[in-house]
Design a protein around this motif. Structure first.
Motif, mmCIF file in Angstrom:
data_model
loop_
_atom_site.group_PDB
_atom_site.id
_atom_site.type_symbol
_atom_site.label_atom_id
_atom_site.label_comp_id
_atom_site.label_asym_id
_atom_site.label_seq_id
_atom_site.Cartn_x
_atom_site.Cartn_y
_atom_site.Cartn_z
ATOM 1 N N GLY A 136 0.682 -1.250 -0.010
ATOM 2 C CA GLY A 136 -0.008 -0.172 -0.083
ATOM 3 C C GLY A 136 1.034 1.120 0.287
ATOM 4 N N LYS A 137 2.054 1.346 0.811
ATOM 5 C CA LYS A 137 2.899 2.355 0.750
ATOM 6 C C LYS A 137 3.464 2.736 -0.711
ATOM 7 N N TYR A 140 0.301 3.715 -2.968
ATOM 8 C CA TYR A 140 -0.577 4.840 -2.591
ATOM 9 C C TYR A 140 0.210 6.101 -2.084
#
Length: 143
Positions: A136-137, A140
């Motif tokens: 996710g890092k 996003y």
């Protein structure tokens, strides 16, 4: 921050190559001709946003409307997508899935779910949430 090493870059590249092959192999195992990646993305977006317009899809996917037009043409020809004129504005088009398109979208979602299950099942339970957070890092985080 220290730059990644050449070994790390090579290891990540090799892992992504294998990852990409696995997704493509999942498509190859299906009985019908595989869809292009863009066509899959269009199909899945329309499945979630029935009645959307081509501009909505192009904006979400970050592609030019001409590119999206080619994808929608392919999906219409294969019988997966329907274009319908909107009565209030005859120039506007609403996209929806045919029965075959909805079945294909469900098949894609299920195939991706199975691949995600395979990936996460190879990790220890305490590794899964940190892995998802790291992905996710990467995906996003715009900083």
């Amino acid at each position: 921050m220290r730059e990644p090493t050449e070994d790390q870059l090579a290891a990540l590249g090799a892992a992504f190559e294998t990852f990409g092959r696995r997704y493509k192999l999942a498509d190859a195992l299906r009985s019908e001709r595989p869809l292009a990646e863009l066509d899959k993305a269009v199909l899945l977006y329309v499945a979630e946003h029935a009645g959307c317009g081509p501009t909505d899809v192009a904006r979400f996917l970050g592609v030019p409307t001409t590119t999206l037009s080619s994808a929608t043409d392919r999906l219409v020809k294969r019988g997966f997508l329907k274009r319908e004129r909107i009565e209030a504005d005859r120039r506007a088009v609403a996209l929806s899935l045919s029965e075959a398109g909805a079945a294909c979208a469900r098949g894609l979602v299920d195939a991706y779910r199975q691949l995600h299950l395979l990936m996460l099942s190879r990790l220890a339970p305490n590794e899964r949430d940190p892995f998802i957070a790291m992905i996710g890092k990467i995906v996003y985080d715009d900083s």
